[in-house]
Write a protein that holds these residues in place. Structure first.
Motif, mmCIF file in Angstrom:
data_model
loop_
_atom_site.group_PDB
_atom_site.id
_atom_site.type_symbol
_atom_site.label_atom_id
_atom_site.label_comp_id
_atom_site.label_asym_id
_atom_site.label_seq_id
_atom_site.Cartn_x
_atom_site.Cartn_y
_atom_site.Cartn_z
ATOM 1 N N ASN A 90 0.828 -1.191 0.000
ATOM 2 C CA ASN A 90 0.000 0.000 0.000
ATOM 3 C C ASN A 90 0.873 1.256 0.000
ATOM 4 O O ASN A 90 2.037 1.230 0.415
ATOM 5 C CB ASN A 90 -0.918 0.021 1.220
ATOM 6 C CG ASN A 90 -1.882 -1.144 1.228
ATOM 7 O OD1 ASN A 90 -2.119 -1.773 0.195
ATOM 8 N ND2 ASN A 90 -2.441 -1.446 2.391
ATOM 9 N N TYR A 91 0.291 2.337 -0.489
ATOM 10 C CA TYR A 91 0.985 3.625 -0.442
ATOM 11 C C TYR A 91 0.553 4.323 0.853
ATOM 12 O O TYR A 91 -0.586 4.772 0.980
ATOM 13 C CB TYR A 91 0.634 4.475 -1.660
ATOM 14 C CG TYR A 91 1.358 5.799 -1.714
ATOM 15 C CD1 TYR A 91 2.675 5.875 -2.153
ATOM 16 C CD2 TYR A 91 0.723 6.979 -1.309
ATOM 17 C CE1 TYR A 91 3.345 7.082 -2.201
ATOM 18 C CE2 TYR A 91 1.386 8.184 -1.349
ATOM 19 C CZ TYR A 91 2.697 8.237 -1.791
ATOM 20 O OH TYR A 91 3.361 9.435 -1.830
ATOM 21 N N ASP A 92 1.467 4.392 1.793
ATOM 22 C CA ASP A 92 1.130 4.908 3.121
ATOM 23 C C ASP A 92 1.752 6.286 3.337
ATOM 24 O O ASP A 92 2.908 6.538 2.979
ATOM 25 C CB ASP A 92 1.638 3.954 4.204
ATOM 26 C CG ASP A 92 0.965 2.592 4.125
ATOM 27 O OD1 ASP A 92 -0.267 2.573 3.937
ATOM 28 O OD2 ASP A 92 1.671 1.565 4.236
ATOM 29 N N THR A 93 0.950 7.183 3.911
ATOM 30 C CA THR A 93 1.435 8.483 4.378
ATOM 31 C C THR A 93 1.107 8.600 5.861
ATOM 32 O O THR A 93 0.556 7.679 6.465
ATOM 33 C CB THR A 93 0.765 9.631 3.591
ATOM 34 O OG1 THR A 93 -0.642 9.656 3.892
ATOM 35 C CG2 THR A 93 0.951 9.444 2.094
ATOM 36 N N TRP A 129 -3.046 9.094 5.686
ATOM 37 C CA TRP A 129 -3.936 8.165 4.991
ATOM 38 C C TRP A 129 -3.122 7.089 4.283
ATOM 39 O O TRP A 129 -1.900 7.198 4.142
ATOM 40 C CB TRP A 129 -4.834 8.890 3.991
ATOM 41 C CG TRP A 129 -4.096 9.791 3.039
ATOM 42 C CD1 TRP A 129 -3.778 11.096 3.230
ATOM 43 C CD2 TRP A 129 -3.573 9.439 1.749
ATOM 44 N NE1 TRP A 129 -3.094 11.592 2.150
ATOM 45 C CE2 TRP A 129 -2.953 10.603 1.224
ATOM 46 C CE3 TRP A 129 -3.557 8.269 0.994
ATOM 47 C CZ2 TRP A 129 -2.341 10.619 -0.013
ATOM 48 C CZ3 TRP A 129 -2.942 8.291 -0.259
ATOM 49 C CH2 TRP A 129 -2.347 9.456 -0.751
ATOM 50 N N SER A 130 -3.845 6.061 3.820
ATOM 51 C CA SER A 130 -3.218 4.930 3.146
ATOM 52 C C SER A 130 -4.014 4.587 1.891
ATOM 53 O O SER A 130 -5.255 4.556 1.916
ATOM 54 C CB SER A 130 -3.161 3.715 4.080
ATOM 55 O OG SER A 130 -2.627 2.595 3.410
#
Length: 330
Positions: free
Chosen positions: A227-230, A233-234
């Motif tokens: 997943n693209y995680d910040t 948010w994800s």
């Protein structure tokens, strides 16, 4: 902008030949087929851009691309027939010696043997056309079922998903085989008869849309595993892969739009002014259009002196044309 500019140029060229009923009605069989194929980069790039900004729409956008591609396969074959002067003209120039007519990817391994050589017959051509047409009907339906199944997926639905994917594969492989075999047979003949037309390149132009779109989806879904995680948010892995796929597809379609300008010229090569309405001849592609709609023009006396290029071989055809015109007005 590139596709819109190219479409506008083809519309203007068709109007110069006398096809003036309106761009939303018809521009003649040749321009209609050309503009349909030239909208592929436009529809692919717009749908890809939508899935970049809304990755949850990836399945729907893929469905739209499949709809356009499935229709483009037969449109491309029809255009090659038109550029070659009609199906009867091409049939007369078919190879007389035995060839491996069915030896085309992705099923070339089945027909590459010496025993597969045979003379080309009408039945062979009908088999290839059927392989293309079944895709136009079945592929959108199966893709829609795949979307619905994905949206309602449960753990016990894995078998259903695999079944739909197998069915999609079973309809896609014969279609691509039929298109490649038919295009590989007809396009070189058209290019030999009329070297001003890049008939071989036209088939590859259509094929690239399917190949690039599918390869991108498969490669990115395998490459993007997390997943693209910040901090706030994800983004799920499948949506992240969908966004990247859409972005890359936009770049590829820009290149294909530029390629389309080269493959589909709007000058004298594609729209000869000798067939304009002021020239006293039949409209451009009259024979090809009739033959595509099931008319055997060789059985009609009015067309016996008309060459495939819609130019009269003698004054007889011009006299017959005037006679037909009077009959229609009466």
């Amino acid at each position: 902008p590139i596709s819109v500019y190219t479409l506008n140029k083809h519309a203007q060229a068709a109007e110069r030949l006398g096809f003036t009923r309106g761009r939303l009605i018809s521009l003649g069989i040749r321009a209609d087929l050309v503009t349909f194929l030239l909208t592929m980069p436009l529809s692919y790039s717009v749908s890809a851009a939508i899935q970049v900004f809304n990755p949850s729409m990836g399945g729907v956008m893929g469905f739209i691309r499949i709809l356009h591609f499935s229709a483009s396969l037969f449109k491309c074959v029809s255009l090659i027939n038109v550029l070659g002067g009609g199906s009867e003209n091409l049939r007369a120039t078919l190879p007389k010696e035995p060839i491996k007519v069915f030896n085309a990817p992705p099923l070339c391994c089945l027909f590459c043997w010496p025993c597969c050589k045979r003379r080309v017959s009408r039945e062979d051509l009908r088999i290839m056309v059927f392989a293309i047409r079944q895709f136009a009907f079945l592929a959108p339906l199966l893709t829609l079922l795949d979307i619905l199944n994905t949206e309602r997926r449960r753990p016990e639905d894995d078998a259903r998903s695999i079944s739909v994917l197998v069915l999609i594969l079973c309809t896609t492989m014969p279609a691509m085989w039929g298109f490649n075999a038919l295009n590989g047979l007809l396009a070189p003949m058209v290019q030999e008869l009329h070297n001003e037309h890049a008939a071989v390149g036209i088939g590859k132009f259509v094929n690239l849309h399917m190949v690039v779109g599918k390869i991108l989806d498969i490669v990115l879904r395998l490459a993007v595993k997390e997943n693209y995680d910040t901090r706030k948010w994800s983004l799920p892995q499948n949506e992240w892969a969908t966004m990247i796929s859409g972005l890359v597809l936009c770049v590829v379609e820009l290149i294909l739009a530029l390629l389309g300008m080269r493959l589909f010229p709007w000058d004298e090569r594609m729209y000869p002014t000798s067939c304009s309405k002021s020239g006293g001849e039949f409209p451009l592609d009259t024979l090809a259009l009739l033959q595509l709609n099931g008319v055997r023009t060789e059985e009609w006396k009015v067309f016996e002196n008309l060459k495939p290029g819609n130019t009269a071989s003698s004054d007889g055809a011009q006299v017959q044309q005037v006679t037909v015109g009077k009959a229609l007005t009466d």
